[in-house]
Design an enzyme around this catalytic site. Structure first.
Site, PDB file in Angstrom:
ATOM      1  N   TRP A 191     -16.456   7.055   6.342  1.00 48.73           N
ATOM      2  CA  TRP A 191     -15.321   7.939   6.557  1.00 48.73           C
ATOM      3  C   TRP A 191     -15.290   9.074   5.547  1.00 48.73           C
ATOM      4  O   TRP A 191     -14.275   9.732   5.341  1.00 48.73           O
ATOM      5  CB  TRP A 191     -14.007   7.131   6.590  1.00 48.73           C
ATOM      6  CG  TRP A 191     -13.907   6.323   7.863  1.00 48.73           C
ATOM      7  CD1 TRP A 191     -14.799   6.326   8.898  1.00 48.73           C
ATOM      8  CD2 TRP A 191     -12.872   5.406   8.242  1.00 48.73           C
ATOM      9  NE1 TRP A 191     -14.387   5.468   9.888  1.00 48.73           N
ATOM     10  CE2 TRP A 191     -13.207   4.892   9.516  1.00 48.73           C
ATOM     11  CE3 TRP A 191     -11.699   4.973   7.631  1.00 48.73           C
ATOM     12  CZ2 TRP A 191     -12.411   3.964  10.190  1.00 48.73           C
ATOM     13  CZ3 TRP A 191     -10.892   4.042   8.299  1.00 48.73           C
ATOM     14  CH2 TRP A 191     -11.248   3.549   9.573  1.00 48.73           C
TER      15      TRP A 191
ATOM     16  N   CYS B 219     -11.316  -3.806  13.052  1.00 48.17           N
ATOM     17  CA  CYS B 219     -10.463  -3.557  14.210  1.00 48.17           C
ATOM     18  C   CYS B 219     -11.044  -2.488  15.143  1.00 48.17           C
ATOM     19  O   CYS B 219     -11.884  -1.699  14.745  1.00 48.17           O
ATOM     20  CB  CYS B 219      -9.075  -3.125  13.754  1.00 48.17           C
ATOM     21  SG  CYS B 219      -9.072  -1.853  12.491  1.00 48.17           S
TER      22      CYS B 219
ATOM     23  N   HIS C 237       0.064  -1.171  17.591  1.00 48.85           N
ATOM     24  CA  HIS C 237       0.182   0.205  18.065  1.00 48.85           C
ATOM     25  C   HIS C 237       1.307   0.394  19.065  1.00 48.85           C
ATOM     26  O   HIS C 237       1.600   1.502  19.464  1.00 48.85           O
ATOM     27  CB  HIS C 237      -1.146   0.674  18.672  1.00 48.85           C
ATOM     28  CG  HIS C 237      -2.092   1.149  17.633  1.00 48.85           C
ATOM     29  ND1 HIS C 237      -3.289   0.525  17.391  1.00 48.85           N
ATOM     30  CD2 HIS C 237      -2.000   2.153  16.729  1.00 48.85           C
ATOM     31  CE1 HIS C 237      -3.894   1.149  16.386  1.00 48.85           C
ATOM     32  NE2 HIS C 237      -3.132   2.125  15.974  1.00 48.85           N
TER      33      HIS C 237
ATOM     34  N   GLU D 211       0.794  -1.240   0.000  1.00 47.06           N
ATOM     35  CA  GLU D 211       0.000   0.000   0.000  1.00 47.06           C
ATOM     36  C   GLU D 211       0.826   1.290   0.000  1.00 47.06           C
ATOM     37  O   GLU D 211       0.343   2.336   0.445  1.00 47.06           O
ATOM     38  CB  GLU D 211      -0.989   0.027   1.191  1.00 47.06           C
ATOM     39  CG  GLU D 211      -1.963  -1.135   1.202  1.00 47.06           C
ATOM     40  CD  GLU D 211      -2.960  -1.099   2.361  1.00 47.06           C
ATOM     41  OE1 GLU D 211      -3.296  -0.013   2.847  1.00 47.06           O
ATOM     42  OE2 GLU D 211      -3.407  -2.192   2.771  1.00 47.06           O
TER      43      GLU D 211
ATOM     44  N   ASP E 128     -11.416  -4.343   3.281  1.00 47.90           N
ATOM     45  CA  ASP E 128     -11.351  -3.851   4.668  1.00 47.90           C
ATOM     46  C   ASP E 128     -12.648  -3.178   5.088  1.00 47.90           C
ATOM     47  O   ASP E 128     -13.153  -2.316   4.373  1.00 47.90           O
ATOM     48  CB  ASP E 128     -10.237  -2.803   4.799  1.00 47.90           C
ATOM     49  CG  ASP E 128      -8.843  -3.412   4.743  1.00 47.90           C
ATOM     50  OD1 ASP E 128      -8.676  -4.520   5.278  1.00 47.90           O
ATOM     51  OD2 ASP E 128      -7.941  -2.767   4.185  1.00 47.90           O
TER      52      ASP E 128
HETATM   53  N1  GLN Z   1      -5.373  -2.568   4.824  1.00 48.19           N
HETATM   54  C1  GLN Z   1      -5.307  -1.487   5.740  1.00 48.19           C
HETATM   55  C2  GLN Z   1      -3.882  -1.349   6.262  1.00 48.19           C
HETATM   56  O1  GLN Z   1      -3.227  -2.307   6.422  1.00 48.19           O
HETATM   57  C3  GLN Z   1      -6.252  -1.665   6.914  1.00 48.19           C
HETATM   58  C4  GLN Z   1      -6.220  -0.476   7.845  1.00 48.19           C
HETATM   59  C5  GLN Z   1      -7.300  -0.462   8.909  1.00 48.19           C
HETATM   60  O2  GLN Z   1      -7.759  -1.473   9.365  1.00 48.19           O
HETATM   61  N2  GLN Z   1      -7.705   0.692   9.363  1.00 48.19           N
HETATM   62  O3  GLN Z   1      -3.405  -0.272   6.519  1.00 48.19           O
HETATM   63 ZN    ZN Z   2      -7.274  -2.522  11.196  1.00 44.68          ZN
END
Ligand code: GLN
Ligand code: ZN
Length: 696
Positions: free
Chosen positions: A499, A581, A632, A422, A537
């Protein structure tokens, strides 16, 4: 909320005695190093159904509420110095308690009266400063509250009565229906209601005692769109006739959720936003102008604001006439194709077989969530490309170089299902929005997300469509570099919707379907390009959930349908992943299962893998990758730690359906820690594989 925790002496005991000052706020928000151990910060979670995060107060046993108001009073004095009628705002005692956690959380309702006494002491201080009105926010009145909580409002508010102070009780983010007689009867001097939804205003007025003020939140404090002043006056005029001076006007909620000033967009950004879009934006400053216009229209009659009404109408007509605003033929086709629930060609067990043959993965396969570190190099290249300083060819070469590095790293670490990393994405929403029709982007439309972090949500103003493939060439390039299988990476329809700022002339459901249709084309193209797995996602899936439970089924129905519409097109042998998440998932687990993704990767280490209980109790039918380490934290997990988590997961999920992956994407981390953590993860997976094989 953190402010209020300090205001009422509720810093957690581990911090010792924290004074009410800036340094303490930072300590609560970030945690604090104390010798070689770290004092954990307060938890952070989303403010109702917004994307704004707040710090969750912890109530410790034996810590009385005690007022420490000098900081707050100094702020109020500063405001009074420039505006003597300034109205201080406090979060209400009931909302504060409801949202608190900690050792005392179970008994927190029993402390309402004690907390109310501390509020009363604060109100007395405010009276001494000459304050006339104080607003107390109780947004929890828009939730389904247990009866004992509802019953506690009345005695709590009796305690707040303070000579010299008039209280305005504010509710927002939801309609009041069901709670109208409770709320109109509370011992306060005025009531603010969110009038953007279905609150029955006439019913409120009928029950409102004659001495109370009603503040009507007609302007939507979370909408970026210019108001239809005429339609609002239609509603407000009869109310004004009945209430006269007892009618107040306000935005529905705090303006925190809007960018500051839409004028900046009009001045600087004609190039990015079509003029007909820019002139229809109303950010915080414009909301105040609109409020003043409504007041003027009520006081002096509509004729007094005829020019502004005309201007707003003209602007809206120009927006509606914009090319791309609506495409009736496509809407009709979409309606047709969504009449039945979209489904993959075969059920999961058969798909799983096909995928197993094609992917040839080991037991307990490893993967990551998509992003790899966004280094300074990557950001600099993207910035230069955007500014036109870097040509397309050179930019693409740089990104390809990055992809090569990420593939090589994953291969040498022994990850089984690879991602491209990404690097080309600034943000998982903006990246897609920029390539879709119907999206616009502001230059300065920043909104606070948490602490010092801001986001710039894109604007969906037209029918969404995908003019050309968005991610295929990157995934194809990545796949060309390796014999291992590659996972394509998309942001899901619900997340792309929530978002963003969304148009107000079409339901969210329909907008979600349009986005899903665009993603569907992308999934098909990825599959046809030979990409064997695609992750869609949906981290915002839970965030979209309405505040009232009775509204859940309809949201969940369309959210699931949108996801399935996007993914059902994948042939059986193409494995669909999803990822979620940092939310509470236990109560929507059946809808998560209904997405029918082949694999879900989900953040779990923050809750010490408790989420797995929900998956086990529910008997989740497909494959699961519960995150095995917290991304994190800069701390690198040990192999043993990860093995322990895998063992826990194996108690709930059969080995054949368990994946091994981190909690979330790795873009915020640095390479050394990512390498070390993934190495530990891959090693833990190898050891656990051997162990699983050893046991029959
Ligand atoms: N594919 C996204 C990443 O790895 C997922 C990010 C997320 O869950 N907010 O950054
Ligand atoms: Zn995530």
């Amino acid at each position: 909320m953190a402010d209020h925790a300090l205001l009422f002496g509720q810093a957690p005991a581990r911090f010792g005695d924290l004074p009410n000052d800036d340094a303490s706020l930072f300590a609560l928000a970030r945690g604090r190093e104390e010798g070689d151990h770290k004092l954990a910060p307060l938890a952070m979670t989303k403010w109702f159904n917004t994307n704004y995060h707040f710090l969750v107060p912890e109530l410790d046993a034996g810590r009385p509420f005690c007022l420490d108001a000098s900081r707050y009073l100094a702020e109020v004095q500063e405001a009074l110095a420039s505006e003597p009628r300034a109205k201080p705002v406090l979060i209400g005692p009931m909302t504060f308690l409801w949202l608190s956690r900690g050792a005392m959380a179970e008994e927190r309702l029993s402390r309402a009266e004690e907390l109310a006494a501390a509020y009363a002491a604060l109100l007395a201080e405010l009276a001494r400063l000459g304050v006339a009105w104080v607003q107390i926010d109780e947004p929890i009145l828009g939730l389904d509250l247990p009866d004992e909580w509802l019953a506690a409002f009345e005695p709590t508010y009796h305690r707040l009565k303070t000579p010299g102070i008039r209280l305005l009780l504010a509710t927002y983010f939801g309609e009041l229906n069901g709670q109208i007689s409770l709320v109109t009867g509370l011992p306060v001097d005025g009531l603010h209601v969110d009038a953007t939804g279905a609150t029955d205003l006439l019913n409120v007025i009928d029950r409102l005692p004659a001495f109370k003020v009603l503040s009507v939140g007609m302007l939507d404090g979370r909408s970026i769109w210019r108001a239809d002043l005429e339609a609002m006056l239609d509603v407000l005029e009869p109310i004004h006739a009945r209430l006269g001076d007892r009618l107040w006007l306000a935005p529905s909620c705090s303006l925190l959720h809007l960018p500051l000033d839409a004028c900046e967009e009009r001045i600087h950004e004609e190039k990015r936003l079509p003029a007909a879009l820019a002139e229809n934006l109303s950010f915080a400053r414009q909301k105040l102008d609109e409020l003043a216009l409504l007041a003027q229209g009520l006081a002096q009659g509509r004729a007094a604001i005829a020019d502004e009404i005309q201007a707003a109408r003209g602007a809206r007509e120009r927006l509606d006439a914009l090319r791309g605003r609506r495409d009736p033929a496509r809407r009709e086709a979409l309606r047709e194709s969504l009449q039945s629930q979209p489904s993959r060609a075969s059920a999961y067990p058969l798909r799983a077989e096909r995928q197993r043959e094609r992917l040839d993965l080991p037991l307990l396969p490893t993967t990551t969530i998509g992003s790899f570190p966004q280094t300074d190099n990557i950001r600099a290249a993207r910035r230069a490309f955007k500014r036109g300083e870097l040509g397309t060819e050179v930019y693409e070469q740089r990104m390809q170089g990055q992809i090569r590095e990420v593939i090589r790293a994953q291969e040498s670490l022994g990850i089984d299902l690879l991602v491209h990393g990404e690097a080309e994405r600034n943000d998982m929403v903006e990246y897609f929005g920029e390539q879709l029709d119907g999206y616009g982007f502001t230059a300065q439309g920043w909104v606070q997300s948490y602490g010092s972090r801001c986001i710039k949500p894109p604007i969906i103003w037209g029918d969404v469509a995908r003019p050309r493939p968005m991610t295929v060439r990157w995934s194809e390039y990545a796949q060309s570099l390796t014999v291992r299988p590659m996972k394509g990476m998309l942001t899901g329809p619900v997340t792309l919707l929530f978002w963003s700022f969304v148009r107000d002339d079409l339901s969210r459901e329909q907008v979600a379907y349009q986005i899903a249709e665009a993603l569907r084309d992308e999934v098909r193209d990825l599959a046809e390009a030979g990409i064997p797995a695609v992750q869609v996602d949906e981290p915002a899936f839970r965030e979209g959930l309405p505040l009232r439970r009775r509204d859940w089924p309809s949201y969940l129905d369309w959210a699931v349908r949108a996801f399935r519409h996007a993914t059902a097109v994948a042939p059986d042998h193409c494995q669909i992943h999803t990822h979620m998440c940092y939310s509470e998932f236990n109560d929507i687990i059946d809808s998560i299962a209904a997405l029918d993704a082949d694999v879900i990767t989900i953040e779990t280490t923050r809750s010490n893998m408790q989420l797995l209980d929900a998956f086990a109790d529910f008997d989740y039918p497909n494959e699961i990758g519960p995150g095995v380490y917290d991304i994190h934290s800069p701390l690198v997990p040990s192999v043993e730690e990860i093995e322990a988590r895998i063992r826990l997961a194996l108690e709930k999920v059969p080995a054949e359906r368990l994946w091994i992956n981190p909690d979330c994407g790795l873009k915020t981390r640095g390479w050394p820690e990512v390498r070390a953590a993934l190495e530990a993860m891959a090693e833990a997976a190898r050891r656990q594989r051997a162990e699983s094989r050893a046991q029959p």
